[in-house]
Design a protein around this motif. Structure first.
Motif, short mmCIF file in Angstrom:
data_model
loop_
_atom_site.label_atom_id
_atom_site.label_comp_id
_atom_site.label_asym_id
_atom_site.label_seq_id
_atom_site.Cartn_x
_atom_site.Cartn_y
_atom_site.Cartn_z
N HIS A 190 0.84 -1.21 0.00
CA HIS A 190 0.00 0.00 0.00
C HIS A 190 0.87 1.25 0.00
N ALA A 191 1.96 1.20 0.76
CA ALA A 191 2.85 2.36 0.80
C ALA A 191 3.48 2.59 -0.58
N ILE A 192 3.88 1.50 -1.24
CA ILE A 192 4.46 1.62 -2.58
C ILE A 192 3.42 2.16 -3.55
N ALA A 193 2.21 1.63 -3.46
CA ALA A 193 1.13 2.10 -4.35
C ALA A 193 0.85 3.57 -4.09
N ARG A 194 0.81 3.98 -2.81
CA ARG A 194 0.57 5.40 -2.50
C ARG A 194 1.71 6.26 -3.04
N ARG A 195 2.93 5.76 -2.90
CA ARG A 195 4.10 6.52 -3.39
C ARG A 195 4.04 6.64 -4.91
N LYS A 196 3.65 5.56 -5.60
CA LYS A 196 3.52 5.62 -7.05
C LYS A 196 2.46 6.64 -7.45
N ASP A 197 1.33 6.61 -6.73
CA ASP A 197 0.27 7.58 -7.02
C ASP A 197 0.75 9.00 -6.79
N ASP A 198 1.47 9.18 -5.68
CA ASP A 198 2.00 10.52 -5.38
C ASP A 198 2.98 10.97 -6.47
N LEU A 199 3.84 10.06 -6.91
CA LEU A 199 4.79 10.41 -7.96
C LEU A 199 4.07 10.72 -9.27
N ARG A 200 3.06 9.91 -9.59
CA ARG A 200 2.29 10.15 -10.81
C ARG A 200 1.63 11.52 -10.77
N VAL A 201 1.01 11.84 -9.62
CA VAL A 201 0.36 13.14 -9.47
C VAL A 201 1.39 14.26 -9.56
N GLU A 202 2.54 14.05 -8.95
CA GLU A 202 3.60 15.07 -8.98
C GLU A 202 4.11 15.28 -10.40
N ILE A 203 4.28 14.17 -11.13
CA ILE A 203 4.74 14.29 -12.52
C ILE A 203 3.68 14.99 -13.37
#
Length: 158
Positions: free
Chosen positions: A132-145
Protein backbone atom coordinates in the motif's frame (compact mmCIF):
# COMPACT_ATOMS: atom_id res chain seq x y z
CA UNK A 1 -0.22 -23.98 35.20
CA UNK A 2 -2.74 -26.67 34.30
CA UNK A 3 -5.56 -24.97 36.16
CA UNK A 4 -4.74 -21.70 34.43
CA UNK A 5 -4.63 -23.41 31.03
CA UNK A 6 -7.96 -25.14 31.69
CA UNK A 7 -9.53 -21.88 32.85
CA UNK A 8 -8.40 -20.06 29.71
CA UNK A 9 -9.70 -22.83 27.47
CA UNK A 10 -6.25 -23.86 26.28
CA UNK A 11 -6.72 -27.35 27.66
CA UNK A 12 -9.36 -29.67 26.21
CA UNK A 13 -12.08 -30.77 28.61
CA UNK A 14 -11.25 -34.43 27.98
CA UNK A 15 -7.75 -33.84 29.36
CA UNK A 16 -9.18 -32.12 32.44
CA UNK A 17 -11.56 -35.06 32.97
CA UNK A 18 -8.72 -37.58 32.57
CA UNK A 19 -6.62 -35.71 35.10
CA UNK A 20 -9.51 -35.59 37.57
CA UNK A 21 -10.11 -39.34 37.16
CA UNK A 22 -6.46 -40.00 37.84
CA UNK A 23 -6.56 -37.82 40.96
CA UNK A 24 -9.63 -39.58 42.39
CA UNK A 25 -7.83 -42.60 43.95
CA UNK A 26 -5.32 -40.24 45.53
CA UNK A 27 -8.13 -38.34 47.23
CA UNK A 28 -9.78 -41.54 48.44
CA UNK A 29 -6.78 -42.19 50.70
CA UNK A 30 -7.52 -38.95 52.51
CA UNK A 31 -11.29 -38.90 52.36
CA UNK A 32 -12.04 -42.50 53.37
CA UNK A 33 -10.51 -42.30 56.88
CA UNK A 34 -12.00 -38.85 57.39
CA UNK A 35 -15.43 -40.05 56.33
CA UNK A 36 -15.15 -43.09 58.60
CA UNK A 37 -14.15 -40.94 61.58
CA UNK A 38 -17.00 -38.50 61.02
CA UNK A 39 -19.54 -41.27 60.52
CA UNK A 40 -18.51 -43.05 63.72
CA UNK A 41 -18.72 -39.81 65.71
CA UNK A 42 -22.10 -38.88 64.22
CA UNK A 43 -23.64 -42.36 64.60
CA UNK A 44 -22.50 -42.89 68.17
CA UNK A 45 -23.52 -39.37 69.10
CA UNK A 46 -26.96 -39.86 67.57
CA UNK A 47 -27.36 -43.21 69.32
CA UNK A 48 -26.60 -41.55 72.65
CA UNK A 49 -29.08 -38.73 72.00
CA UNK A 50 -31.83 -41.15 70.93
CA UNK A 51 -31.08 -43.52 73.83
CA UNK A 52 -30.15 -46.32 71.45
CA UNK A 53 -27.09 -47.07 73.57
CA UNK A 54 -29.36 -47.81 76.50
CA UNK A 55 -31.35 -50.24 74.31
CA UNK A 56 -28.15 -51.94 73.13
CA UNK A 57 -27.01 -52.40 76.74
CA UNK A 58 -30.45 -53.71 77.70
CA UNK A 59 -30.14 -56.27 74.89
CA UNK A 60 -26.83 -57.44 76.33
CA UNK A 61 -24.27 -55.62 74.16
CA UNK A 62 -21.49 -54.16 76.22
CA UNK A 63 -19.43 -51.13 75.32
CA UNK A 64 -16.50 -53.46 74.74
CA UNK A 65 -18.45 -55.43 72.09
CA UNK A 66 -19.52 -52.22 70.36
CA UNK A 67 -15.93 -51.01 70.39
CA UNK A 68 -14.78 -54.34 68.93
CA UNK A 69 -17.27 -54.03 66.04
CA UNK A 70 -16.22 -50.43 65.35
CA UNK A 71 -12.53 -51.40 65.47
CA UNK A 72 -13.10 -54.36 63.14
CA UNK A 73 -14.75 -52.15 60.54
CA UNK A 74 -12.11 -49.45 61.05
CA UNK A 75 -9.37 -52.04 60.58
CA UNK A 76 -10.89 -53.13 57.27
CA UNK A 77 -10.96 -49.52 56.10
CA UNK A 78 -7.36 -49.06 57.32
CA UNK A 79 -6.24 -52.09 55.29
CA UNK A 80 -7.96 -50.74 52.16
CA UNK A 81 -6.39 -47.31 52.66
CA UNK A 82 -3.00 -48.90 53.31
CA UNK A 83 -3.20 -50.93 50.10
CA UNK A 84 -4.21 -47.84 48.18
CA UNK A 85 -1.38 -45.82 49.69
CA UNK A 86 1.30 -48.47 49.17
CA UNK A 87 0.40 -49.93 45.78
CA UNK A 88 -2.15 -47.88 43.91
CA UNK A 89 -0.94 -44.34 44.66
CA UNK A 90 2.62 -44.81 43.32
CA UNK A 91 1.21 -46.15 40.06
CA UNK A 92 -1.28 -43.29 39.94
CA UNK A 93 1.51 -40.78 40.54
CA UNK A 94 3.42 -42.16 37.55
CA UNK A 95 0.32 -41.98 35.38
CA UNK A 96 -0.38 -38.46 36.61
CA UNK A 97 3.18 -37.35 35.80
CA UNK A 98 2.92 -38.81 32.29
CA UNK A 99 -0.46 -37.17 31.78
CA UNK A 100 0.84 -33.80 32.95
CA UNK A 101 3.81 -34.14 30.61
CA UNK A 102 1.49 -34.94 27.69
CA UNK A 103 -0.72 -31.98 28.55
CA UNK A 104 2.31 -29.68 28.83
CA UNK A 105 3.51 -30.85 25.40
CA UNK A 106 0.07 -30.22 23.93
CA UNK A 107 -0.04 -26.74 25.40
CA UNK A 108 3.47 -25.99 24.17
CA UNK A 109 2.64 -27.23 20.67
CA UNK A 110 -0.53 -25.13 20.61
CA UNK A 111 1.35 -22.04 21.79
CA UNK A 112 4.04 -22.61 19.15
CA UNK A 113 1.35 -22.94 16.48
CA UNK A 114 -0.29 -19.73 17.67
CA UNK A 115 3.05 -17.93 17.68
CA UNK A 116 3.85 -19.15 14.17
CA UNK A 117 0.38 -18.14 12.95
CA UNK A 118 0.61 -14.70 14.53
CA UNK A 119 4.09 -14.22 13.06
CA UNK A 120 2.80 -15.16 9.61
CA UNK A 121 -0.16 -12.83 10.04
CA UNK A 122 2.12 -9.97 11.07
CA UNK A 123 4.43 -10.61 8.13
CA UNK A 124 1.45 -10.67 5.76
CA UNK A 125 0.14 -7.45 7.29
CA UNK A 126 3.57 -5.87 6.93
CA UNK A 127 3.77 -6.93 3.27
CA UNK A 128 0.32 -5.49 2.61
CA UNK A 129 1.27 -2.23 4.32
CA UNK A 130 4.45 -2.05 2.26
CA UNK A 131 2.49 -2.72 -0.94
CA UNK A 132 0.00 0.00 0.00
CA UNK A 133 2.85 2.36 0.80
CA UNK A 134 4.46 1.62 -2.58
CA UNK A 135 1.13 2.10 -4.35
CA UNK A 136 0.57 5.40 -2.50
CA UNK A 137 4.10 6.52 -3.39
CA UNK A 138 3.52 5.62 -7.05
CA UNK A 139 0.27 7.58 -7.02
CA UNK A 140 2.00 10.52 -5.38
CA UNK A 141 4.79 10.41 -7.96
CA UNK A 142 2.29 10.15 -10.81
CA UNK A 143 0.36 13.14 -9.47
CA UNK A 144 3.60 15.07 -8.98
CA UNK A 145 4.74 14.29 -12.52
CA UNK A 146 1.35 15.27 -13.91
CA UNK A 147 1.51 18.54 -11.97
CA UNK A 148 5.02 19.24 -13.22
CA UNK A 149 3.91 18.48 -16.77
CA UNK A 150 0.94 20.82 -16.39
CA UNK A 151 3.26 23.51 -15.03
CA UNK A 152 5.65 22.96 -17.89
CA UNK A 153 2.81 23.17 -20.41
CA UNK A 154 1.52 26.31 -18.75
CA UNK A 155 4.93 27.95 -18.84
CA UNK A 156 5.57 26.91 -22.42
CA UNK A 157 2.18 28.11 -23.60
CA UNK A 158 2.76 31.57 -22.09
Amino acid sequence: MLIKAAAHGQLPMIEVARLMCVMLPLMVCYLLPLGLYLSIILVLGRWCVDHEMVILRACGMSARELLAKVLLFSSCVAVVVGLLALYVNPAIERIKAELKEDIAQQIQAELENRLRQETEDLEEQKREEEEHAIARRKDDLRVEIENQLKNCLLYTSD
